[in-house]
Scaffold this active site. Sequence first.
Site, short mmCIF file in Angstrom:
data_model
loop_
_atom_site.label_atom_id
_atom_site.label_comp_id
_atom_site.label_asym_id
_atom_site.label_seq_id
_atom_site.Cartn_x
_atom_site.Cartn_y
_atom_site.Cartn_z
N ARG A 132 -2.18 -9.88 6.38
CA ARG A 132 -0.92 -10.51 6.77
C ARG A 132 -1.15 -11.58 7.83
O ARG A 132 -0.67 -11.47 8.95
CB ARG A 132 0.07 -9.44 7.18
CG ARG A 132 0.57 -8.75 5.94
CD ARG A 132 1.42 -7.58 6.23
NE ARG A 132 2.48 -7.48 5.24
CZ ARG A 132 3.35 -6.51 5.21
NH1 ARG A 132 3.32 -5.56 6.12
NH2 ARG A 132 4.28 -6.48 4.29
N GLN A 137 0.78 -16.00 3.98
CA GLN A 137 2.18 -15.57 3.90
C GLN A 137 2.76 -15.73 2.50
O GLN A 137 3.50 -14.86 2.03
CB GLN A 137 3.03 -16.35 4.91
CG GLN A 137 3.16 -15.60 6.22
CD GLN A 137 3.97 -16.34 7.26
OE1 GLN A 137 4.47 -17.43 7.02
NE2 GLN A 137 4.08 -15.75 8.43
N ASP A 140 1.95 -12.76 0.18
CA ASP A 140 2.25 -11.42 0.70
C ASP A 140 3.23 -10.69 -0.22
O ASP A 140 4.45 -10.74 -0.03
CB ASP A 140 2.80 -11.56 2.12
CG ASP A 140 3.01 -10.23 2.81
OD1 ASP A 140 2.97 -9.19 2.13
OD2 ASP A 140 3.23 -10.24 4.03
N SER A 143 5.53 -7.94 1.33
CA SER A 143 6.74 -8.45 1.96
C SER A 143 7.76 -8.91 0.94
O SER A 143 8.95 -8.61 1.06
CB SER A 143 6.41 -9.63 2.89
OG SER A 143 5.75 -9.16 4.04
N TYR A 239 1.43 -2.83 12.03
CA TYR A 239 1.89 -1.58 11.44
C TYR A 239 2.02 -0.49 12.50
O TYR A 239 1.48 -0.61 13.60
CB TYR A 239 0.89 -1.10 10.39
CG TYR A 239 0.84 -1.97 9.16
CD1 TYR A 239 1.87 -1.96 8.24
CD2 TYR A 239 -0.25 -2.80 8.92
CE1 TYR A 239 1.81 -2.74 7.10
CE2 TYR A 239 -0.31 -3.60 7.79
CZ TYR A 239 0.72 -3.56 6.88
OH TYR A 239 0.68 -4.34 5.76
P1 NAD Z 1 5.65 -0.50 6.60
O1 NAD Z 1 6.25 -0.56 5.23
O2 NAD Z 1 4.26 -0.04 6.75
O3 NAD Z 1 6.56 0.46 7.50
C1 NAD Z 1 7.94 0.25 7.66
C2 NAD Z 1 8.32 0.53 9.08
O4 NAD Z 1 8.27 1.92 9.37
C3 NAD Z 1 7.41 -0.14 10.13
O5 NAD Z 1 8.19 -1.06 10.87
C4 NAD Z 1 6.93 1.02 10.98
O6 NAD Z 1 6.81 0.69 12.34
C5 NAD Z 1 8.03 2.04 10.73
N1 NAD Z 1 7.72 3.42 11.10
C6 NAD Z 1 6.57 4.13 10.93
N2 NAD Z 1 6.71 5.37 11.42
C7 NAD Z 1 7.99 5.49 11.90
C8 NAD Z 1 8.73 6.51 12.53
N3 NAD Z 1 8.20 7.70 12.77
N4 NAD Z 1 10.02 6.24 12.88
C9 NAD Z 1 10.57 5.03 12.66
N5 NAD Z 1 9.92 4.02 12.07
C10 NAD Z 1 8.63 4.23 11.70
O7 NAD Z 1 5.81 -1.88 7.34
P2 NAD Z 1 6.06 -3.35 6.78
O8 NAD Z 1 7.48 -3.51 6.41
O9 NAD Z 1 5.06 -3.62 5.74
O10 NAD Z 1 5.82 -4.27 8.06
C11 NAD Z 1 5.00 -3.87 9.11
C12 NAD Z 1 4.75 -5.00 10.07
O11 NAD Z 1 4.10 -6.10 9.46
C13 NAD Z 1 5.95 -5.59 10.76
O12 NAD Z 1 5.56 -5.74 12.11
C14 NAD Z 1 6.13 -6.92 10.13
O13 NAD Z 1 6.79 -7.83 10.98
C15 NAD Z 1 4.69 -7.29 9.92
N6 NAD Z 1 4.56 -8.34 8.92
C16 NAD Z 1 3.82 -9.46 9.23
C17 NAD Z 1 3.66 -10.45 8.31
C18 NAD Z 1 2.87 -11.67 8.63
O14 NAD Z 1 2.58 -11.91 9.75
N7 NAD Z 1 2.52 -12.45 7.63
C19 NAD Z 1 4.22 -10.33 7.06
C20 NAD Z 1 4.93 -9.17 6.77
C21 NAD Z 1 5.09 -8.18 7.71
#
Ligand code: NAD
Length: 405
Positions: A132, A137, A140, A143, A239
């Site tokens: 990521r 992007q 991805d 996402s 994450y």
């Molecule tokens: P994910 O699907 O792995 O998890 C979803 C959410 O669950 C996460 O926000 C995580 O913190 C949360 N979580 C885990 N355990 C938990 C608990 N016990 N209680 C409450 N929440 C809990 O995550 P995702 O949607 O794939 O995204 C993760 C991160 O990646 C985010 O910070 C997002 O901004 C980032 N991201 C970055 C890029 C990029 O820079 N290109 C692109 C996409 C996502």
Amino acid sequence: MADEGSLSVGVPRETFPGERRVALTPPAVPALTKAGLRIIVETQAGAEAGFLDEAYREKGAEVGSRADAFGADIVLQVRTFPANPEAGRPDLDLLRPDQLVIGLANPLAAPEAVAELARRKVTVFAMELVPRITRAQSMDALSSQANIGGYKAVIRAARLLPKMMPMMTTAAGTIPPARVFVLGVGVAGLQAIATAKRLGAVVQAFDVRPETKEQVESLGAKFVEVELDTSEAKGTGGYAKEQSEEFLRRQRELMARVVAASDVVITTAQVPGKKAPVLVTGDMVKGMAPGSVIVDMAAGQGGNVELSRPDEEVVVNGVTIDGHTNLPSTVPVHASQTYAKNLTSFLLNMYKNNALTLDTEDEIVRESLLARGGEVVNPRVRQALGLADPVPAAAAAGAGPGKEG
Ligand code: NAD
């Protein structure tokens, strides 16, 4: 049409039960043909998403049989064999050594199936493992699909809820807004919050990563403040880390009151490569008012909700728990459109000036590469299979239909 002898890209019809997406949409075809690639789409591959064979032809693709699509140098799929191990098994015999297969592969959950592809000497890339980073992007897929899933989770909840979402002041009385609680504020959670807000609900949310508070508030929702030490909850790559059972027990205790007061709970919490944490117990469900709805977006990864069942709607004390495991597939037009963009960006990063170069100096290529030259090369999948580290030199040098990097 591309020159004779140029590399071909095959797009088979998806066979996973209920899968309505297609890996390449007609509008995405020219990006690849302009680069000199020949596109062969299996007949009816886009039908479930409303993309007919004729639309592919109009954009310069050929339409052929399943064997034609699998006969291409590069195969683009929504679900490669490890992500479709039963219905996808007959396709194994259509694959040939040094062919490239690119798609979602569920690699950490299905390492044996990755090994099976490796034995057939195909070169496999998992779209889930694209790093990521800013440059990636547009590739991805996690996402693009989670965003659609988050939207659809709220729409499903609205359909199941015996109430309306927005507040209404009418001559027949005032209707209060629905209360929506989103647990887990990653990509899906943020879109669930935005969608519930647009429908007029009062939205609260919680995530263990402290930086999500500002994101929640910027969408006009309320971040649930609890006495839980989340300073260590952030892992690598944005994450969350896996939390201890004691942490989760305390979290459930603190969240029970908010869950009980909500009309809709959307759970999206995940920790990469791990079973999803249980955040809503059976007792918490029993504390909710009849008619309330829970959508467990983690139902396919073990579930955030103790009583959810994958792909079922379970009703407990009048509370409906929806465990749909493939929400993006229920929005096949836009899910395919965005996924096709992810795939074309990914492929064109490796295919330049009419040559395919698998440059493992490029972290996008290196991190998403699962198998090559007869070996599983991804370290985490190797570990899951109990294979020796590092990867044997022959596989590191690799093979494939193009120039090697
Ligand atoms: P994910 O699907 O792995 O998890 C979803 C959410 O669950 C996460 O926000 C995580 O913190 C949360 N979580 C885990 N355990 C938990 C608990 N016990 N209680 C409450 N929440 C809990 O995550 P995702 O949607 O794939 O995204 C993760 C991160 O990646 C985010 O910070 C997002 O901004 C980032 N991201 C970055 C890029 C990029 O820079 N290109 C692109 C996409 C996502």
